[in-house]
Write a protein that holds these residues in place. Structure first.
Motif, PDB file in Angstrom:
ATOM      1  N   TYR A 225      -1.585  -7.626  -9.457  1.00  0.00           N
ATOM      2  CA  TYR A 225      -0.307  -7.336 -10.116  1.00  0.00           C
ATOM      3  C   TYR A 225       0.170  -8.517 -10.962  1.00  0.00           C
ATOM      4  CZ  TYR A 225       4.706  -6.735 -10.686  1.00  0.00           C
ATOM      5  OH  TYR A 225       5.957  -6.668 -11.214  1.00  0.00           O
TER       6      TYR A 225
ATOM      7  N   MET B 191      -3.877   1.283  -5.102  1.00  0.00           N
ATOM      8  CA  MET B 191      -3.502   1.264  -3.695  1.00  0.00           C
ATOM      9  C   MET B 191      -3.856   2.565  -2.987  1.00  0.00           C
ATOM     10  SD  MET B 191       0.077  -0.894  -3.484  1.00  0.00           S
ATOM     11  CE  MET B 191       1.036   0.281  -4.431  1.00  0.00           C
TER      12      MET B 191
ATOM     13  N   ASP C  22      -3.295  -7.727   1.020  1.00  0.00           N
ATOM     14  CA  ASP C  22      -2.013  -7.918   0.340  1.00  0.00           C
ATOM     15  C   ASP C  22      -2.148  -8.919  -0.801  1.00  0.00           C
ATOM     16  OD1 ASP C  22      -0.841  -6.163   2.079  1.00  0.00           O
ATOM     17  OD2 ASP C  22       0.069  -7.696   3.351  1.00  0.00           O
TER      18      ASP C  22
ATOM     19  N   LEU D 152      -1.341   0.087 -10.547  1.00  0.00           N
ATOM     20  CA  LEU D 152      -1.442  -0.545  -9.239  1.00  0.00           C
ATOM     21  C   LEU D 152      -1.288   0.490  -8.133  1.00  0.00           C
ATOM     22  CD1 LEU D 152      -1.692  -3.142  -7.565  1.00  0.00           C
ATOM     23  CD2 LEU D 152       0.795  -3.362  -7.684  1.00  0.00           C
TER      24      LEU D 152
ATOM     25  N   GLY E 231       0.818  -1.211   0.000  1.00  0.00           N
ATOM     26  CA  GLY E 231       0.000   0.000   0.000  1.00  0.00           C
ATOM     27  C   GLY E 231       0.849   1.256   0.000  1.00  0.00           C
TER      28      GLY E 231
ATOM     29  N   VAL F 266     -10.944  -5.230  -9.115  1.00  0.00           N
ATOM     30  CA  VAL F 266     -10.267  -5.393  -7.824  1.00  0.00           C
ATOM     31  C   VAL F 266     -11.249  -5.038  -6.709  1.00  0.00           C
ATOM     32  CG1 VAL F 266      -8.268  -4.766  -6.438  1.00  0.00           C
ATOM     33  CG2 VAL F 266      -8.098  -4.743  -8.938  1.00  0.00           C
TER      34      VAL F 266
ATOM     35  N   TYR G 284      -3.843  -7.268  -3.845  1.00  0.00           N
ATOM     36  CA  TYR G 284      -2.902  -6.482  -4.635  1.00  0.00           C
ATOM     37  C   TYR G 284      -1.936  -7.377  -5.402  1.00  0.00           C
ATOM     38  CZ  TYR G 284      -4.376  -2.371  -1.925  1.00  0.00           C
ATOM     39  OH  TYR G 284      -5.093  -1.353  -1.346  1.00  0.00           O
ATOM     40  N   GLU G 285      -1.441  -8.413  -4.733  1.00  0.00           N
ATOM     41  CA  GLU G 285      -0.485  -9.306  -5.375  1.00  0.00           C
ATOM     42  C   GLU G 285      -1.119 -10.027  -6.557  1.00  0.00           C
ATOM     43  OE1 GLU G 285       2.541 -12.986  -4.224  1.00  0.00           O
ATOM     44  OE2 GLU G 285       1.114 -12.227  -2.743  1.00  0.00           O
TER      45      GLU G 285
END
Length: 360
Positions: A255, A299, A248, A295, A125, A233, A251-252
């Protein structure tokens, strides 16, 4: 500080009483020292705090989870005696989460002093580091002055990249506006469903069916299909102690899926619900630099309760075209006829995103 003052007053009173009861040279010297030393310290303190300057900088503003964010605090001054000692209060919190960590940084003695605030981020983040208050004291810590110190520094915490590095992204001065502009796709008919084979593009994977199968299931098309995929997302804030850990993974997964598309030459976009704008927004990317920037924008979006509900409502009510392969990345149990779904809590991300390496 109050204890020192009380102790000092009691000491002065005691020495004065001794001087009254016993006319003694030693007691008189003690009385003079007790008064002169704090007075001398106060004079130096008053001079040294004028012209005092504080500099705060971050040496590494782009890091991966577990790396150290090194915040350097430098204090200097124009006084002959140098700046006074002090304590700088800091608050550390993520922009997408309200949890705050408190910290204090002590600044020692010397004409030019430098210290650091080491912070190892555990989650992905945007990290905001606020310095809110500076308290300086004299050398015997008897006198003090408190200043409001409004200073903020930011750092980016990315998922771990394959080669372990990220380019420095200049995000603080960006003023780009992102507009939701979905592209039309062709209406190529799906001719068949089959198992994943060497050389197949991740663009053709049917994620929903693959989650319930031992093998990856791909769509077989008769013609070329649209080349920009949509990655939805889900930033819904779930009431659980492990929310940050699951975020987490969100986000991972976003990505890594973006990387998988780019490796196949496929452009994509992230779509999220922005509670501040009370609307959905998208961030397109066509290369790795664009992916990192997209990304980063994701975040920056604050996590809110019912984000997925709002996002799904806007998409269905406005009949928005999400492209040929919309994929929803979520931490919730959710079923949809519109999106393929990746549940980061249940699905094996290593298995999903190691397709290029021949993983089952």
């Amino acid at each position: 500080m109050k204890k020192r003052v009380i102790l000092y007053i009691l000491s002065v009173i005691g020495i004065v009483i001794l001087n009254c009861l016993y006319v003694n040279f030693e007691f008189m010297v003690m009385l003079v020292m007790v008064i002169v030393i704090p007075l001398f310290s106060y004079i130096i303190f008053s001079i040294s705090k004028h012209g005092m300057k504080i500099f705060v900088k971050i040496n590494n503003s782009v890091v991966s989870v577990g790396d150290n964010i090194d915040v350097r605090i430098i204090e200097g001054g124009n006084s002959l005696f140098g700046p006074p000692e002090g304590v700088l209060k800091a608050q550390i919190r993520y922009s997408n989460d309200g949890n705050t960590k408190q910290a204090e940084v002590e600044i020692g003695s010397g004409s030019m002093r430098e210290c650091s605030l080491d912070f190892k981020p555990k989650h992905i983040g945007i990290v905001n580091i606020y310095f809110t208050e500076l308290k300086v004291t004299d050398y015997i810590r008897f006198f003090s002055t408190t200043y409001d110190y409004n200073c903020i520094r930011k750092a980016i915490v990315f998922p771990q990249k394959k080669d372990g590095s990220f380019r420095a992204v200049d995000y603080q001065n960006e003023e780009d506006e992102f507009v939701l502009s979905f592209e039309e796709t062709d209406n190529t008919e799906v001719l068949d469903l089959r198992e994943f084979a060497d050389g197949d593009s991740v663009n053709k994977i049917h994620w929903k069916l693959s989650m319930n199968s031992d093998d990856f299931i791909v769509r077989q098309y008769g013609e070329e299909v649209e080349k920009r995929n949509t990655i939805i997302v889900d930033l819904t804030k779930v009431k659980t102690d492990k929310f940050r850990d699951k975020l987490d993974l969100i986000y991972e997964a976003a990505y890594l899926l973006g990387l998988a598309y780019l490796e196949d030459g496929i452009s994509a976009r992230f779509v999220v619900w922005d509670g501040l704008e009370y609307d959905i927004t998208s961030f397109d990317f066509d290369d790795e630099a664009g992916l990192e920037k997209a990304l980063l924008e994701v975040m920056c979006i604050k996590c809110e309760t019912d984000s997925l509900m709002h996002l799904n409502y806007v998409i269905t009510q406005n009949s928005i075209n999400l492209g040929q392969y919309p994929v929803l990345i979520t931490m919730q149990d959710y079923e949809s006829d519109i999106y393929d779904i990746i549940n980061v809590e249940k699905d094996n991300l290593d298995r999903i995103f190691n397709i290029k390496d021949g993983a089952d």
